[in-house]
Scaffold this motif. Structure first.
Motif, mmCIF file in Angstrom:
data_model
loop_
_atom_site.group_PDB
_atom_site.id
_atom_site.type_symbol
_atom_site.label_atom_id
_atom_site.label_comp_id
_atom_site.label_asym_id
_atom_site.label_seq_id
_atom_site.Cartn_x
_atom_site.Cartn_y
_atom_site.Cartn_z
ATOM 1 N N ARG A 158 -7.505 15.277 -9.880
ATOM 2 C CA ARG A 158 -8.970 14.773 -9.604
ATOM 3 C C ARG A 158 -8.380 12.847 -10.015
ATOM 4 O O ARG A 158 -9.042 12.216 -8.772
ATOM 5 C CB ARG A 158 -10.043 15.385 -9.806
ATOM 6 N N GLU A 166 -6.709 2.276 -2.727
ATOM 7 C CA GLU A 166 -6.817 1.786 -1.062
ATOM 8 C C GLU A 166 -8.502 1.127 -0.871
ATOM 9 O O GLU A 166 -7.893 0.309 0.030
ATOM 10 C CB GLU A 166 -7.716 3.040 -0.655
ATOM 11 N N ARG A 167 -9.462 0.980 -1.949
ATOM 12 C CA ARG A 167 -10.314 0.645 -1.374
ATOM 13 C C ARG A 167 -9.355 -1.744 -2.573
ATOM 14 O O ARG A 167 -9.775 -2.167 -1.329
ATOM 15 C CB ARG A 167 -11.292 0.604 -2.757
ATOM 16 N N ILE A 202 -5.661 7.140 -6.299
ATOM 17 C CA ILE A 202 -5.524 6.652 -4.893
ATOM 18 C C ILE A 202 -6.455 5.631 -3.681
ATOM 19 O O ILE A 202 -6.850 4.583 -3.267
ATOM 20 C CB ILE A 202 -5.247 8.282 -4.434
ATOM 21 N N ARG A 203 -8.085 6.374 -3.903
ATOM 22 C CA ARG A 203 -9.041 5.932 -3.913
ATOM 23 C C ARG A 203 -9.320 4.273 -3.902
ATOM 24 O O ARG A 203 -9.294 3.952 -3.123
ATOM 25 C CB ARG A 203 -10.197 7.058 -3.720
ATOM 26 N N GLU A 204 -9.015 4.081 -5.471
ATOM 27 C CA GLU A 204 -9.891 3.055 -5.233
ATOM 28 C C GLU A 204 -8.404 1.806 -5.110
ATOM 29 O O GLU A 204 -8.544 0.595 -4.828
ATOM 30 C CB GLU A 204 -8.950 2.817 -7.708
ATOM 31 N N TYR A 256 1.223 -1.615 0.256
ATOM 32 C CA TYR A 256 0.016 -0.333 -0.150
ATOM 33 C C TYR A 256 0.653 0.970 0.051
ATOM 34 O O TYR A 256 0.796 1.995 -0.628
ATOM 35 C CB TYR A 256 -0.884 0.379 1.420
ATOM 36 N N GLN A 299 -6.493 11.736 -7.460
ATOM 37 C CA GLN A 299 -6.832 11.108 -6.257
ATOM 38 C C GLN A 299 -7.929 10.283 -6.185
ATOM 39 O O GLN A 299 -8.413 9.239 -5.301
ATOM 40 C CB GLN A 299 -7.683 12.483 -5.870
ATOM 41 N N ARG A 300 -8.686 10.067 -7.336
ATOM 42 C CA ARG A 300 -9.394 8.374 -7.413
ATOM 43 C C ARG A 300 -8.562 7.557 -7.491
ATOM 44 O O ARG A 300 -9.053 6.184 -6.765
ATOM 45 C CB ARG A 300 -10.555 8.872 -8.911
#
Length: 417
Positions: free
Chosen positions: A324, A334-335, A330-332, A293, A327-328
């Motif tokens: 943006r 993390e999920r 990175i969020r994906e 991660y 950031q998307r």
């Protein structure tokens, strides 16, 4: 639920012998729970079925995977340098932190795959198919991509420096910011592709189809592109070049912004993070997903450096869109990391439960066997007692088990003795 985990000692033994059909290469039997780790350099896995398998922290340099089936496989933090994957199927594979440097992937099928921090430098990818793939931080430097199909791919921070892209098809692909510097070849299609911010510095190309392509901020400095067709002057109003640029005849492009002496500006590095593998009877394999991660987030956070370097060439809306998108991503990620961790924890718990149940069942079988043997022994003794009681002076012989002869009341004083 059973899982097969192959360590560095058992990878070659299990897959290359007929003693364990779980990985013996039966092309009709997919290995959806097969996990491979450890060192197996130069091993022969040709014509094997690894559908849905996981390669985690594996060192498979110079291994032979030719004609193997790996659709839906997961390859994480592994090395396939100089391996033979010709005619292999890796459709819809998830590949992260892997190097295929110098590998042979000619005629391989990689359509629909997800590639992150992958190195294909100096690899043979001739006639390979990547259609519909998603790629983040992928290097094809000096790779052979002649006649390769990359239709509809989405690439972020892709490098094709010095690559041979003859007859390659990049149509309808998102290649924003891709670096094709020093690439060469003819018969290439970029029709409908988004090449915004791409670099073709010193590229030597011929017969290139740019029909419907987006060429905003493309750097053609020193590029020699003969036979460019489908391109209109309005398409390259925001492109740039220099006095050595040759494209569309005598058309001169505006000079590109000054850059550093390095002809290839910094890009996020391809980071291969350390993955710790531990063997234990309960869980078989543990992965330090926190390290994976961290490496992934660090790789994406490197976007900030790139944005700073190229901020002068982008407008504010483009900067906001890139931020943006980062950031998307990175969020994906993390999920995805959470899902992977939860799946491993769930599988480890299931394996522990299965092991406990197996031990309980084994104890029960042993207890039943001992009980049955005790019952048989009791019956034998009872029968013997009854015979002795009815015939106290008779000569009685019986076999106990298969070898021991017992003489019971051998008839002391019997006149026949």
């Amino acid at each position: 639920m059973s899982r097969t985990v192959l360590s560095s000692l058992t990878v070659s033994l299990v897959l290359m012998t007929g003693t364990a059909h779980a990985a013996a290469g039966d092309p009709e039997t997919p290995h959806r729970r097969l996990e491979i780790a450890g060192d197996c350099q130069g091993c022969d896995f040709s014509d094997k079925n690894f559908a849905g398998a996981r390669f985690i922290g594996a060192d498979l340099r110079e291994a032979d995977f030719s004609n193997s089936h790996l659709p839906g496989a997961t390859l994480i933090e592994s090395r396939f340098s100089h391996a033979d994957l010709s005619d292999a199927s890796l459709a819809s594979a998830h590949i992260s932190g892997v190097t295929f440097a110098g590998a042979d992937l000619s005629f391989s099928q990689l359509a629909g795959g997800q590639f992150e921090r992958v190195n294909f430098s100096n690899a043979d990818l001739s006639s390979a198919a990547f259609n519909g793939a998603v790629m983040i931080q992928v290097a094809f430097n000096h790779a052979e991509l002649d006649d390769a199909s990359l239709v509809g791919v989405r690439v972020r921070y892709g490098r094709f420096i010095g690559a041979d892209i003859a007859d390659a098809n990049f149509s309808n692909s998102n290649l924003r910011g891709a670096d094709f510097s020093d690439s060469e070849g003819d018969g290439i299609s970029f029709a409908g592709a988004d090449l915004s911010g791409a670099r073709f510095v010193n590229a030597d190309l011929d017969d290139v189809d740019f029909t419907g392509a987006r060429l905003d901020r493309v750097d053609f400095s020193g590029a020699q592109i003969d036979g460019a067709h489908g391109i209109e002057k309005t398409m390259i109003l925001r492109a740039c070049g220099d006095d050595n640029t040759r494209i569309l005849g005598e058309l001169r492009l505006p000079a590109c912004p000054e850059r550093s002496d390095d002809p290839h500006p910094p890009a996020p590095p391809i980071i291969v993070s350390h993955v710790r593998l531990e063997a234990s009877p309960a869980t078989d394999i543990q992965i330090d997903w926190d390290e994976v991660y961290t490496a992934r987030v660090e790789a994406l956070e490197a976007l900030g450096d790139v944005l700073s370097t190229n901020a002068g060439r982008m407008d504010s809306e483009e900067l906001r869109e890139i931020v943006r998108e980062a950031q998307r991503e990175i969020r994906e990620i993390e999920r995805e990391i959470r899902r992977n961790r939860q799946e491993l924890e769930r599988e480890a718990a299931e394996h522990a439960r299965a092991l406990a149940l197996e031990q309980v069942e084994r104890r029960r079988e042993v207890e039943l066997e001992m009980h049955e043997r005790a019952r048989q022994r009791t019956e034998e003794l009872d029968e013997l007692f009854d015979i002795q009681h009815d015939h106290p002076r008779s000569h009685i012989e019986m076999y106990y088990g298969d070898t021991e002869l017992l003489g019971v009341n051998p008839g002391a004083g019997d006149p026949d003795n």
